[in-house]
Design a protein around this motif. Structure first.
Motif, PDB file in Angstrom:
ATOM      1  N   SER A   1       0.831  -1.208   0.000  1.00  0.00           N
ATOM      2  CA  SER A   1       0.000   0.000   0.000  1.00  0.00           C
ATOM      3  C   SER A   1       0.860   1.251   0.000  1.00  0.00           C
ATOM      4  O   SER A   1       0.555   2.236  -0.676  1.00  0.00           O
ATOM      5  CB  SER A   1      -0.893   0.053   1.231  1.00  0.00           C
TER       6      SER A   1
ATOM      7  N   PHE B   1       1.910   1.993  -3.363  1.00  0.00           N
ATOM      8  CA  PHE B   1       0.854   2.689  -4.112  1.00  0.00           C
ATOM      9  C   PHE B   1       0.833   4.176  -3.750  1.00  0.00           C
ATOM     10  O   PHE B   1       0.763   5.045  -4.618  1.00  0.00           O
ATOM     11  CB  PHE B   1      -0.510   2.067  -3.815  1.00  0.00           C
ATOM     12  N   LEU B   2       0.924   4.456  -2.441  1.00  0.00           N
ATOM     13  CA  LEU B   2       0.860   5.851  -1.988  1.00  0.00           C
ATOM     14  C   LEU B   2       2.011   6.672  -2.562  1.00  0.00           C
ATOM     15  O   LEU B   2       1.886   7.854  -2.801  1.00  0.00           O
ATOM     16  CB  LEU B   2       0.909   5.920  -0.463  1.00  0.00           C
TER      17      LEU B   2
ATOM     18  N   ASP C   1       3.072   1.351  -9.542  1.00  0.00           N
ATOM     19  CA  ASP C   1       2.009   0.660 -10.284  1.00  0.00           C
ATOM     20  C   ASP C   1       1.769  -0.729  -9.695  1.00  0.00           C
ATOM     21  O   ASP C   1       2.393  -1.101  -8.694  1.00  0.00           O
ATOM     22  CB  ASP C   1       2.347   0.595 -11.780  1.00  0.00           C
TER      23      ASP C   1
ATOM     24  N   SER D   1     -11.679  13.412  -6.136  1.00  0.00           N
ATOM     25  CA  SER D   1     -12.339  12.748  -5.001  1.00  0.00           C
ATOM     26  C   SER D   1     -12.042  11.259  -5.021  1.00  0.00           C
ATOM     27  O   SER D   1     -11.778  10.644  -3.978  1.00  0.00           O
ATOM     28  CB  SER D   1     -13.857  12.930  -5.036  1.00  0.00           C
ATOM     29  N   PHE D   2     -12.069  10.691  -6.218  1.00  0.00           N
ATOM     30  CA  PHE D   2     -11.791   9.256  -6.366  1.00  0.00           C
ATOM     31  C   PHE D   2     -10.351   8.955  -5.926  1.00  0.00           C
ATOM     32  O   PHE D   2     -10.107   8.001  -5.178  1.00  0.00           O
ATOM     33  CB  PHE D   2     -12.016   8.864  -7.825  1.00  0.00           C
ATOM     34  N   ALA D   3      -9.438   9.794  -6.393  1.00  0.00           N
ATOM     35  CA  ALA D   3      -8.029   9.609  -6.023  1.00  0.00           C
ATOM     36  C   ALA D   3      -7.850   9.741  -4.513  1.00  0.00           C
ATOM     37  O   ALA D   3      -7.076   9.008  -3.899  1.00  0.00           O
ATOM     38  CB  ALA D   3      -7.165  10.631  -6.750  1.00  0.00           C
TER      39      ALA D   3
ATOM     40  N   LEU E   1     -10.103   9.046  -2.191  1.00  0.00           N
ATOM     41  CA  LEU E   1     -10.618   7.838  -1.549  1.00  0.00           C
ATOM     42  C   LEU E   1      -9.611   6.700  -1.652  1.00  0.00           C
ATOM     43  O   LEU E   1      -9.360   5.980  -0.687  1.00  0.00           O
ATOM     44  CB  LEU E   1     -11.936   7.419  -2.207  1.00  0.00           C
ATOM     45  N   HIS E   2      -9.021   6.555  -2.836  1.00  0.00           N
ATOM     46  CA  HIS E   2      -7.993   5.551  -3.078  1.00  0.00           C
ATOM     47  C   HIS E   2      -6.853   5.723  -2.092  1.00  0.00           C
ATOM     48  O   HIS E   2      -6.399   4.783  -1.463  1.00  0.00           O
ATOM     49  CB  HIS E   2      -7.425   5.781  -4.487  1.00  0.00           C
ATOM     50  N   ASP E   3      -6.405   6.972  -1.989  1.00  0.00           N
ATOM     51  CA  ASP E   3      -5.277   7.319  -1.124  1.00  0.00           C
ATOM     52  C   ASP E   3      -5.578   6.956   0.326  1.00  0.00           C
ATOM     53  O   ASP E   3      -4.781   6.305   0.998  1.00  0.00           O
ATOM     54  CB  ASP E   3      -5.030   8.823  -1.267  1.00  0.00           C
TER      55      ASP E   3
ATOM     56  N   PHE F   1      -7.800   4.872   1.455  1.00  0.00           N
ATOM     57  CA  PHE F   1      -7.962   3.423   1.619  1.00  0.00           C
ATOM     58  C   PHE F   1      -6.607   2.741   1.807  1.00  0.00           C
ATOM     59  O   PHE F   1      -6.404   1.970   2.754  1.00  0.00           O
ATOM     60  CB  PHE F   1      -8.687   2.858   0.396  1.00  0.00           C
ATOM     61  N   PHE F   2      -5.655   3.072   0.931  1.00  0.00           N
ATOM     62  CA  PHE F   2      -4.353   2.406   1.039  1.00  0.00           C
ATOM     63  C   PHE F   2      -3.591   2.866   2.279  1.00  0.00           C
ATOM     64  O   PHE F   2      -2.832   2.090   2.872  1.00  0.00           O
ATOM     65  CB  PHE F   2      -3.539   2.608  -0.242  1.00  0.00           C
TER      66      PHE F   2
END
Lengths: 261, 172
Positions: free
Chosen positions: A136, A139-140, A144, B6-8, B10-12, B14-15
Motif C-alpha cells: 500500500s 501505491f501511496l 504501479d 475525489s476518487f483519487a 478515496l484511493h489514497d 484506503f491504502f
C-alpha cells in the motif's frame, strides 16, 4: 525492632515491580510510562518506589510510605525488545485497578502472569498484513500494480528472513542488513527484468517496513519528558538500525547496477 | 473538488488505512486499537493528499497538518476506548514517512560519488541536498504534529486506562 527483611510483602512487591517494569520496557513502553505504572502499583500498597531505568538495567528502591528508612533495593537486567502494545495497555489498566480498587497483591501478580501468557497475533497473519501495508505504501508513493506485487513479495520474504535469523541468534544488526538486502532485491527485480514502469518506487518502499518506528517514537518521548539519556541511547540504536537497512539497500543498488536506476 | 480528485482521495485514504493497520500489527496491539489506527491513518494521509493536490500546499506544512489531525483524533479515540495514546499515533503517522526523498537522496549520493563529469556531478549533488532536506523537514513536521497533542494534553493522556473517573489527582 523490625529488621529489614522481616516483611515478606515488601520483598514480594519489589520482585513483582521489577518483573513488571522489565516486561513493560521489553514490550516497548517509554521510560516515564514504566516508572509511572510501577510507582502507581507501589502506592496502591502504601509504598514508594524510587527508580533508575537505564538501557540495560533497572533498579528499584522500595520503601514504606510512612517509614522511608525501611528500604529494599534491587537491580535487574532488561530483556530484548519485543513490542507488545496489548500488554502495555492491560498493565496500565491493571495498575489503575490496583490503585483504585485495592486489589490484593496476589491478584495483581496473577493478572500479570496471565497477561504475559496471552498469545500474540499469529505470525503469518502479521506477515501478510505487513506485506500488504508495504505494498500500500508503494501505491501511496505512486507505484504501479507490478511494483506493488513485487514489494509484497519482497516484504514478506524480508520479514520472514529477519525473524528466522533472529531465532537463530544472528546479531540483530546483521539480520537487519540481510533482511533489507533480500527485501529490496526482490522488490527491485522489476528494474532488472524490465517489468512495470515504476521500479524505483518499488525499491524505495521495499525497506520501509524495517524502520524501528515505535522505538524511535519512544526515544523522542523520553527526550521530551526529561529521560534524555535513555532517549539518546534508544535514538542512537534506532539510527544504527536505519543505517543497517540503508546498507542492505545499498548492496541491492550495486547488484542491480546504479547506472540503470 | 473534481470527481477524479475525489476518487483519487478515496484511493489514497484506503491504502493509507491498510498501511497503518499493517504496520500497527507488528506491535501486537488490541484489535480495536488496530481498527482505530487504520481510520486515523486514512484521515491523516487523506487530509495531506487533499491539501497537497486540491489546495496545492507544499508537502512540509501538509505533512504537519496531516500528522496533527491524526494525532489529535488519536487523542479523542484514546479517551473513548481507553487506550494509551501512543498505541494509536505511530501507525497512523507512518504512511506519511518520506521514503521516496530519502531513497532518492541516497541514490543520488552514490551517483555523485561515482560521477567524473563536473557538471553532471553538480546536478547530482543538488538532488542529494534537495531530497535530503525535504526528507528531513517532512520528518520533522510529522514529529512536531504527532507530539504536539501529547504535550498539550500531557496530564490527561497518562490516565487513559483508568476506569474510575476520579478527579482527586493526587498524582499521575
Amino acid at each position: 525492632m523490625e529488621t529489614r527483611f522481616s516483611n515478606k510483602e515488601h520483598a514480594q512487591l519489589l520482585e513483582l515491580l521489577l518483573d513488571i517494569t522489565v516486561q513493560l520496557i521489553s514490550a516497548g513502553a517509554h521510560t516515564a510510562k514504566a516508572i509511572r505504572i510501577a510507582q502507581r502499583i507501589a502506592q496502591a500498597y502504601e509504598y514508594e518506589a524510587d527508580m533508575i531505568i537505564l538501557p540495560k538495567s533497572i533498579s528499584i528502591s522500595l520503601s514504606r510510605k510512612e517509614r522511608r528508612h525501611v528500604r529494599l533495593t534491587a537491580v535487574r537486567k532488561t530483556m530484548p525488545l519485543v513490542l507488545n502494545s496489548t500488554f502495555n495497555h492491560q498493565m496500565s489498566a491493571l495498575s489503575w485497578r490496583a490503585y483504585d480498587e485495592h486489589l490484593p497483591l496476589e491478584e495483581v501478580q496473577q493478572h500479570f502472569l496471565h497477561m504475559l501468557a496471552l498469545p500474540r497475533i499469529n505470525f503469518m497473519l502479521v506477515l501478510c498484513m505487513v506485506a500488504c501495508a508495504n505494498a500500500s505504501f508503494c501505491f501511496l508513493f505512486g507505484g504501479d500494480v507490478i511494483a506493488m506485487v513485487l514489494v509484497f513479495c519482497g516484504t514478506a520474504s524480508g520479514f520472514w528472513l529477519r525473524r528466522q535469523l533472529m531465532h537463530n541468534h544472528v546479531h540483530h544488526y546483521f539480520a537487519l542488513i540481510l533482511a533489507a538486502f533480500v527485501a529490496s532485491l526482490i522488490s527491485g527485480l522489476g528494474s532488472l527484468l524490465g517489468f512495470g514502469s515504476t521500479p524505483s518506487v518499488a525499491l524505495a518502499t521495499s525497506v520501509l517496513f524495517l524502520i524501528p518506528g515505535v522505538p524511535l517514537l519512544n526515544a523522542l518521548i523520553d527526550i521530551l519528558e526529561g529521560h534524555v539519556i535513555n532517549g539518546i541511547a534508544s535514538f542512537v540504536s534506532c539510527c544504527t538500525m536505519i543505517i543497517c537497512l540503508a546498507l542492505g539497500l545499498l548492496c541491492t543498488l550495486f547488484v542491480l547496477g546504479v547506472e540503470n536506476l | 473538488m473534481s470527481l477524479g480528485l475525489s476518487f483519487a482521495l478515496l484511493h489514497d485514504a484506503f491504502f493509507a488505512a491498510i498501511a497503518a493497520a499493517g504496520f500497527g500489527s507488528i506491535a501486537n496491539p488490541p484489535l480495536k486499537a488496530l481498527a482505530a489506527a487504520a481510520i486515523l491513518g486514512a484521515v491523516g494521509h487523506g487530509l495531506r493528499f487533499y491539501l497537497m493536490h486540491a489546495l496545492a500546499m507544499h508537502s512540509i506544512p501538509a505533512s504537519f497538518l496531516g500528522a496533527l489531525s491524526a494525532a489529535s483524533l488519536a487523542y479523542a479515540v484514546a479517551l473513548k476506548l481507553r487506550f494509551p495514546i501512543e498505541v494509536l499515533t505511530f501507525p497512523a503517522i507512518l504512511p506519511m514517512v518520506p521514503g521516496i526523498p530519502a531513497y532518492t537522496s541516497m541514490l543520488m549520493l552514490i551517483k555523485f560519488l561515482r560521477c567524473t563529469d563536473e557538471v553532471q556531478a553538480q546536478e547530482y549533488l543538488l538532488a542529494v541536498w534537495r531530497n535530503g532536506f525535504s526528507a528531513l523537514f517532512i520528518l520533522s513536521a510529522l514529529v512536531a504534529g504527532m507530539v504536539m497533542p501529547m504535550l498539550l494534553l500531557h496530564r490527561t493522556s497518562q490516565r487513559m486506562t483508568r476506569v474510575r473517573a476520579s478527579v482527586s489527582g493526587e498524582h499521575d
